[in-house]
Scaffold this active site. Structure first.
Site, short mmCIF file in Angstrom:
data_model
loop_
_atom_site.label_atom_id
_atom_site.label_comp_id
_atom_site.label_asym_id
_atom_site.label_seq_id
_atom_site.Cartn_x
_atom_site.Cartn_y
_atom_site.Cartn_z
CG ASP A 32 31.03 61.32 25.46
OD1 ASP A 32 32.15 61.02 25.90
OD2 ASP A 32 30.38 60.61 24.67
CB THR A 36 35.89 55.65 24.10
OG1 THR A 36 34.58 55.60 24.67
CG2 THR A 36 36.86 54.87 24.96
CB ALA A 115 23.08 51.30 25.50
CE1 TYR A 146 30.65 47.41 27.19
CE2 TYR A 146 30.38 45.29 26.12
CZ TYR A 146 30.08 46.64 26.21
OH TYR A 146 29.20 47.20 25.30
#
Ligand code: UDP
Length: 312
Positions: A32, A36, A115, A146
């Site tokens: 990561d 966020t 995902a 997005y």
């Protein structure tokens, strides 16, 4: 036992995926860049045998030493507020980040799990949305960063599957909420719960007649792992198919928090989808998937989490 890389492993969904994988005995390498995500999400996992956290940005080249059996690519800003603030990072993680993860899957001969999102359907003209629906997306609108990044990610995943024989899975995730969402991430469930808990007015954008189908995180993770374990490539919708208007959601939020906050209406964001509900026929047929947690129950559990986070 497998060794699984989870990108976005310190994020809301990524951290739940890591936890669920560890609980069933897998080894997990969480990656990561923490733009966020948050280390607090994986605090309970750090130090557990089989868990490693690697701070890294998958939009740059990534390498993971040793064998890797699967890569689960969850890294991305996912709240509209985040991806409007981070439009280029959002496009890069869906495109370059997905490319790097697929490259890693190829080198390691690993399974790749993407995902993806109900946002690939945009503001849908078919309702509910089956996987066969191609969507209705504005590529140059504010949400395009997005939506198009995830659509590109799906296309790239299928290209690696067909051209390089990579074993892939694609899940389309519908509005998921629950513990480890950031209290101030800007999404409707977090906004309304925090507002209700702190006695502020609940902000409804537009009339509140627009709908979403809210999925409690435990249901989403169960469906995700079901797809991961199955032989089905996807894409597959995983979510709840109980649809609520935002006005109904606000009413439930006031009930479960026992709040007397008023409701105020604010401007509807550009390209805000009017309605959204997954067609779950495929998930039911292939996985026997069924969402189990009602919105009332899920909101109650999430409200308890937020109350602890913000100390009310
Ligand atoms: N929304 C709202 N109040 C808020 C935040 C969001 O009414 O404080 C609305 C938003 O306009 C959208 C819905 O809630 O219609 C869901 O928004 P969210 O940002 O949670 O996710 P989306 O499904 O739009 O990606």
């Amino acid at each position: 036992m497998s060794r699984i890389v989870v990108t976005g492993g310190a994020g809301f969904l990524g951290s739940h995926v890591c936890e669920a994988l560890l609980a069933r005995g897998e080894e997990v390498v969480a990656i990561d860049n923490l733009i966020t995500g948050a280390l607090t999400n994986i605090e309970p996992l750090i130090g557990q045998p089989g868990f490693v956290f690697v701070p890294n940005d998958v939009t740059r080249f990534i390498d993971v030493a040793g064998p890797v059996d699967a890569i689960m690519h969850f890294a991305s800003p996912a709240s509209p507020r985040d991806y409007l603030t981070l439009p280029i990072q959002t496009l890069k993680v869906g495109s370059l980040g997905t490319h790097h993860c697929l490259g890693l899957a190829r080198v390691k001969q690993a399974k790749f799990f993407l995902a993806s999102t109900s946002e690939v359907y945009g503001d849908p003209q078919v309702h509910p949305q089956p996987e066969s629906y191609w969507g209705h997306v504005n590529p140059v609108g504010p949400r395009g960063v997005y939506d198009e990044a995830k659509r590109f990610a799906e296309a790239l995943t299928m290209a690696y599957h067909h051209s390089h024989g990579i074993d892939v899975r694609i899940v389309r995730i519908f509005n998921t909420y629950g513990p480890r969402m950031r209290p101030h991430d800007g999404r409707v469930v977090s906004n309304l719960l925090i507002q209700a808990l702190t006695g502020q007015p609940l902000t409804i954008y537009g009339s509140g007649a627009q709908t979403r189908s809210f999925t409690f995180v435990d249901d989403e993770i169960r469906g995700i792992l079901g797809l991961f374990d199955s032989g089905y490539v996807g894409p597959m919708n995983i979510g709840s198919d109980v649809e609520y208007s935002l006005n109904e959601l606000a009413g439930l939020v006031l009930e479960v928090t026992n709040s007397s906050s008023e409701i105020v209406h604010e401007e509807l964001p550009i390209d805000d989808p009017t309605r959204r509900r997954p067609d779950l026929a495929l998930a039911r047929a292939v996985l026997g998937f069924e969402p189990l947690v009602s919105l009332r129950e899920g909101l109650t559990r999430t409200a308890a989490y937020f109350a602890e986070q913000i100390g009310v």
